[in-house]
Write an enzyme that holds these catalytic residues in place. Structure first.
Site, mmCIF file in Angstrom:
data_model
loop_
_atom_site.group_PDB
_atom_site.id
_atom_site.type_symbol
_atom_site.label_atom_id
_atom_site.label_comp_id
_atom_site.label_asym_id
_atom_site.label_seq_id
_atom_site.Cartn_x
_atom_site.Cartn_y
_atom_site.Cartn_z
ATOM 1 C CG ASP A 1 -2.054 0.630 1.143
ATOM 2 O OD1 ASP A 1 -1.782 2.044 1.033
ATOM 3 O OD2 ASP A 1 -3.042 0.467 0.676
ATOM 4 C CG ASN A 17 -12.184 -0.570 3.704
ATOM 5 O OD1 ASN A 17 -12.866 -1.122 4.713
ATOM 6 N ND2 ASN A 17 -11.154 -0.347 3.184
ATOM 7 N N GLY A 64 -15.452 2.782 2.738
ATOM 8 C CA GLY A 64 -14.391 3.961 2.420
ATOM 9 C C GLY A 64 -13.985 3.566 1.691
ATOM 10 C CD GLN A 65 -15.400 -0.662 -2.962
ATOM 11 O OE1 GLN A 65 -16.133 -0.816 -2.678
ATOM 12 N NE2 GLN A 65 -14.382 -1.610 -4.010
ATOM 13 C CB SER A 66 -10.939 5.369 -2.165
ATOM 14 O OG SER A 66 -9.619 4.547 -1.910
ATOM 15 C CG HIS A 112 -8.823 -3.081 -3.179
ATOM 16 N ND1 HIS A 112 -10.416 -2.102 -3.343
ATOM 17 C CD2 HIS A 112 -8.433 -2.653 -2.143
ATOM 18 C CE1 HIS A 112 -10.398 -1.325 -2.673
ATOM 19 N NE2 HIS A 112 -9.386 -1.358 -1.379
#
Length: 112
Positions: free
Chosen positions: A30, A85, A91-93, A98
């Site tokens: 990350d 998420n 909070g999934q961006s 993933h």
């Protein structure tokens, strides 16, 4: 998917610090780690999130979890957290399935 950040990483169009790759999935560190060890494992097939997992693609998820267990063992991770998420409020961006794998610090609960 041409505009997907993770699809571009898989294709090599965007650089990443690769941890692992096979025919089914790709793992990389990350860029904004939330723990001393923090990498993501993603399917090479574009699946938008856990909510899009179905009978036709669920074997990909099983394989990803096998890879997570293998990588954790190879890295000597005795304790770790796996997070996915689903949706913006969670909070999934990046809307490509993933799994965050985090280790190396105490994980609080609830996560916040």
């Amino acid at each position: 998917m041409s505009d997907c950040l993770f699809c571009k990483i898989i294709a090599g169009e965007i650089p990443s610090n690769k941890v692992y790759e096979d025919d089914v999935c790709f793992a990389f560190y990350d860029i904004a780690p939330q723990a001393p060890t923090h990498f993501l494992v993603i399917p090479k097939e574009h699946i938008s999130s856990v909510s899009a997992v179905n009978a036709e693609n669920s074997a990909v998820v099983a394989h990803i979890f096998e890879v997570i267990a293998k990588l954790a063992a190879e890295k000597g991770m005795e304790s770790y957290r796996v997070v996915s998420n689903i949706g913006e409020q969670a909070g999934q961006s990046v809307f490509h399935l993933h799994f965050h794998v985090l280790s190396g610090r105490d994980m609080t609960w609830p996560p916040g």
